[in-house]
Design a protein around this motif. Sequence first.
Motif, PDB file in Angstrom:
ATOM      1  N   ILE A  84       0.820  -1.216   0.000  1.00 46.26           N
ATOM      2  CA  ILE A  84       0.000   0.000   0.000  1.00 46.26           C
ATOM      3  C   ILE A  84       0.853   1.264   0.000  1.00 46.26           C
ATOM      4  N   TYR A  85       0.247   2.331  -0.534  1.00 43.64           N
ATOM      5  CA  TYR A  85       0.876   3.652  -0.465  1.00 43.64           C
ATOM      6  C   TYR A  85      -0.157   4.630   0.081  1.00 43.64           C
ATOM      7  N   LEU A  86       0.265   5.405   1.058  1.00 45.04           N
ATOM      8  CA  LEU A  86      -0.594   6.472   1.563  1.00 45.04           C
ATOM      9  C   LEU A  86       0.245   7.742   1.634  1.00 45.04           C
ATOM     10  N   PRO A  87      -0.324   8.881   1.279  1.00 47.08           N
ATOM     11  CA  PRO A  87       0.468  10.118   1.279  1.00 47.08           C
ATOM     12  C   PRO A  87       0.795  10.592   2.696  1.00 47.08           C
ATOM     13  N   ASP A  88       1.712  11.519   2.759  1.00 47.92           N
ATOM     14  CA  ASP A  88       2.133  12.043   4.060  1.00 47.92           C
ATOM     15  C   ASP A  88       1.142  13.104   4.543  1.00 47.92           C
ATOM     16  N   LEU A  89      -0.032  12.626   4.930  1.00 45.97           N
ATOM     17  CA  LEU A  89      -1.096  13.525   5.412  1.00 45.97           C
ATOM     18  C   LEU A  89      -1.745  12.875   6.632  1.00 45.97           C
ATOM     19  N   LYS A  90      -2.535  13.660   7.328  1.00 46.12           N
ATOM     20  CA  LYS A  90      -3.352  13.051   8.385  1.00 46.12           C
ATOM     21  C   LYS A  90      -4.491  12.301   7.714  1.00 46.12           C
ATOM     22  N   MET A  91      -4.944  11.242   8.357  1.00 46.37           N
ATOM     23  CA  MET A  91      -6.012  10.434   7.772  1.00 46.37           C
ATOM     24  C   MET A  91      -7.270  11.282   7.548  1.00 46.37           C
ATOM     25  N   SER A  92      -7.543  12.180   8.507  1.00 45.25           N
ATOM     26  CA  SER A  92      -8.746  13.010   8.382  1.00 45.25           C
ATOM     27  C   SER A  92      -8.677  13.873   7.121  1.00 45.25           C
ATOM     28  N   ALA A  93      -7.500  14.413   6.843  1.00 42.53           N
ATOM     29  CA  ALA A  93      -7.330  15.264   5.653  1.00 42.53           C
ATOM     30  C   ALA A  93      -7.420  14.431   4.378  1.00 42.53           C
ATOM     31  N   TYR A  94      -6.826  13.245   4.419  1.00 32.53           N
ATOM     32  CA  TYR A  94      -6.843  12.380   3.230  1.00 32.53           C
ATOM     33  C   TYR A  94      -8.272  11.941   2.905  1.00 32.53           C
ATOM     34  N   ALA A  95      -9.028  11.644   3.957  1.00 29.45           N
ATOM     35  CA  ALA A  95     -10.420  11.222   3.752  1.00 29.45           C
ATOM     36  C   ALA A  95     -11.226  12.343   3.085  1.00 29.45           C
ATOM     37  N   GLU A  96     -10.963  13.577   3.497  1.00 31.61           N
ATOM     38  CA  GLU A  96     -11.677  14.712   2.897  1.00 31.61           C
ATOM     39  C   GLU A  96     -11.324  14.871   1.420  1.00 31.61           C
ATOM     40  N   LEU A  97     -10.075  14.536   1.077  1.00 30.69           N
ATOM     41  CA  LEU A  97      -9.664  14.636  -0.325  1.00 30.69           C
ATOM     42  C   LEU A  97     -10.345  13.578  -1.190  1.00 30.69           C
ATOM     43  N   LEU A  98     -10.599  12.401  -0.577  1.00 33.51           N
ATOM     44  CA  LEU A  98     -11.213  11.306  -1.341  1.00 33.51           C
ATOM     45  C   LEU A  98     -12.741  11.421  -1.393  1.00 33.51           C
ATOM     46  N   ARG A  99     -13.296  12.097  -0.417  1.00 34.29           N
ATOM     47  CA  ARG A  99     -14.758  12.153  -0.276  1.00 34.29           C
ATOM     48  C   ARG A  99     -15.488  12.535  -1.588  1.00 34.29           C
ATOM     49  N   PRO A 100     -15.045  13.546  -2.340  1.00 33.95           N
ATOM     50  CA  PRO A 100     -15.802  13.921  -3.549  1.00 33.95           C
ATOM     51  C   PRO A 100     -15.868  12.833  -4.618  1.00 33.95           C
ATOM     52  N   PHE A 101     -14.961  11.869  -4.549  1.00 31.26           N
ATOM     53  CA  PHE A 101     -14.917  10.850  -5.603  1.00 31.26           C
ATOM     54  C   PHE A 101     -15.832   9.660  -5.314  1.00 31.26           C
ATOM     55  N   TYR A 102     -16.257   9.525  -4.057  1.00 26.90           N
ATOM     56  CA  TYR A 102     -17.096   8.372  -3.675  1.00 26.90           C
ATOM     57  C   TYR A 102     -18.416   8.901  -3.125  1.00 26.90           C
ATOM     58  N   PRO A 103     -19.479   8.802  -3.930  1.00 24.80           N
ATOM     59  CA  PRO A 103     -20.757   9.440  -3.559  1.00 24.80           C
ATOM     60  C   PRO A 103     -21.324   8.979  -2.217  1.00 24.80           C
ATOM     61  N   ARG A 104     -21.056   7.735  -1.818  1.00 22.93           N
ATOM     62  CA  ARG A 104     -21.652   7.241  -0.569  1.00 22.93           C
ATOM     63  C   ARG A 104     -20.638   7.226   0.578  1.00 22.93           C
ATOM     64  N   PHE A 105     -19.603   8.018   0.445  1.00 30.30           N
ATOM     65  CA  PHE A 105     -18.588   8.075   1.511  1.00 30.30           C
ATOM     66  C   PHE A 105     -19.244   8.517   2.824  1.00 30.30           C
ATOM     67  N   ASP A 106     -18.905   7.826   3.901  1.00 30.94           N
ATOM     68  CA  ASP A 106     -19.523   8.123   5.194  1.00 30.94           C
ATOM     69  C   ASP A 106     -18.434   8.426   6.237  1.00 30.94           C
ATOM     70  N   ARG A 107     -18.315   9.690   6.586  1.00 33.57           N
ATOM     71  CA  ARG A 107     -17.266  10.130   7.516  1.00 33.57           C
ATOM     72  C   ARG A 107     -17.467   9.521   8.917  1.00 33.57           C
ATOM     73  N   GLN A 108     -18.734   9.445   9.316  1.00 26.03           N
ATOM     74  CA  GLN A 108     -19.013   8.918  10.654  1.00 26.03           C
ATOM     75  C   GLN A 108     -18.599   7.444  10.768  1.00 26.03           C
ATOM     76  N   MET A 109     -18.862   6.715   9.691  1.00 22.78           N
ATOM     77  CA  MET A 109     -18.461   5.302   9.673  1.00 22.78           C
ATOM     78  C   MET A 109     -16.940   5.197   9.757  1.00 22.78           C
ATOM     79  N   LEU A 110     -16.267   6.075   9.051  1.00 25.72           N
ATOM     80  CA  LEU A 110     -14.801   6.048   9.069  1.00 25.72           C
ATOM     81  C   LEU A 110     -14.283   6.240  10.495  1.00 25.72           C
ATOM     82  N   GLU A 111     -14.878   7.217  11.174  1.00 22.55           N
ATOM     83  CA  GLU A 111     -14.455   7.472  12.556  1.00 22.55           C
ATOM     84  C   GLU A 111     -14.690   6.253  13.448  1.00 22.55           C
ATOM     85  N   GLU A 112     -15.838   5.599  13.236  1.00 21.51           N
ATOM     86  CA  GLU A 112     -16.154   4.403  14.040  1.00 21.51           C
ATOM     87  C   GLU A 112     -15.163   3.277  13.758  1.00 21.51           C
TER      88      GLU A 112
END
Lengths: 280, 324
Positions: A84-112
Amino acid sequence: MMIRMNQLDFSYRKKNVFSGLNLTLSEGHVYGLLGKNGAGKSTLLKLMCGLLFPERGEINVMGYLPSARKPAFLSELFFIPEEIYLPDLKMSAYAELLRPFYPRFDRQMLEEYMEEFEVSLDERMSRMSYGQRKKALICLGLACNTRLLVMDEPTNGLDIPSKSHFRCLIASVATKDRCIIISTHQVRDLDNLIDALVVVEESRILVNVTTDRITEKLVFKNLEEDESALFAEESVKGRWGVVVNENGEDSKLDMELFFNAVLQHPEKIRAIFGNDKVND
Amino acid sequence: MINCVMMKEIFDICRFKALAWKYYRENMKTILIFLGVMVVVTFMVVCKFNPFRMEYTSLYTGSNYLDRYYGMFAKIFWGLLGFFLLFAASYSFADFMSGKKSFGALLLPASSFEKLLLAILNSTVVVFLLHVAVFYSVAHVACSYKYTGFKEADKIAVAESWSGFSYPVLTSGAEIVHPKVGNVFSVVDRFSESSAYTREVEDGTGVRKERTVYFTPFVVWNLLIMYWLYFVFVFMWGSITFRKRSALLTILVHGLFFLFLGWLVYRVGTVFWKIPREEAMLYGLYFYNTGELVPLSASWLLLLYIVPLTYVGIIWKKLKNKQV
């Protein structure tokens, strides 16, 4: 059908990997993809995702041609590779960057999920261990809520409690309209998780069958000394093996035993499971 | 409706904005390092080739100073732009070629066109704007710092800087002049003005006449843009073709290609056309039936744009067919 492969040929330069491969996978299942090293498990996953293109034959995934890599197709697919490769960012920031590409992205689920795995959303991913990064990516993949989730050796690098959490999480997200495919060498990691098994060997699919069907047709038990079996091995508790379930006995699926039986007696297994579930 | 959906599959502005934001956010560290390298290299080059260095000042005096240092800065600007474009273009598809990163890059839900467009914009517009900003800032700082003008060599002394470059030091009686960078884009007008030349050609009736031709600023601008795009797209092609050492291999492959092309043109021109080689040259076609002072026709420029556009087509095809 979620995935349909028809008469597929694929090879790497001089090495033939698949020849005339047929495979059908449906939504509502968690598939375990098993095979020896070099059997073509990762290649099969990459063909499904559109990362490799077949030389001949057809692949249809969710109504799309994977090799076209259309955005609508990609937004319904999440692939977790072995390396795997993940960029040098915080997970919260990376998730926000990916959110627009996945219509059913669920931030609350990610936190859980992150909480379940005990990984912080606010830690830079470059500072995480390999196992933590893998867990973070699994959480992200689950939170994207795609119809098709493909994982190549997802439990590599996970500690024992994390493997248990992984099984719980996958079980909780398996829904009727979703298809989850997990490729692994470590069959015990899939215990109580998958409900269908696909075994790849020698350029073909040896078995594509549900776990219920396996335990209906085969029984896993301690054997008498002279009792014949499809596959048996000595253990501290005696001779443990798999035999044809002629008396309708109940038993718990032992995937390792089943996998070895398939490799040792592929034709017998094909004969047992008949035409309905075993594909060429 | 169907067309609209299909168009959105190829390009969607919201998705493109998300793609660009994701790219810049993820690569912020690399971008800042690149920017730092641009600043340092520009500063060193401006200092190294500043027009008031001893060896240059002995060559020209008086009003020639202005022209000389203008020309020097213009050369530095365009030379450095090429250098930075080479690097930016050579790394434009690095994510798609690297083992681990390629999964994410290829499977990110955006179209190949959007990914290509972002790479092109980064390698052309973004690098160009960054370079303009860096060059003018750095050159201005460098020029206003310690460069001094002088008209006689005996009024200056030369000192060695910590970096090993020599620079002039003001001596008593010398006039302080801070060089001005000027408009480096006026190179187009200057080139256009200096491009006029005369040659004798034979018209249709067999009479030999003198004809003067020159490049209009429009032609020069087009040539500049076309060459710029070609340069960028060649290295972008290298970036999506070679996994390692893409810049080096691109130069090697194109060097060999142009050697072969040159040899082929020479052979074809001399063996089959049976006309003097001088007349066979492209610009020769525009000397006939023209007036005394004739701007060079720009119509063929449209044809020449086919070359960089062909590269874009090839890059897009390679990106669409990229496998891991």
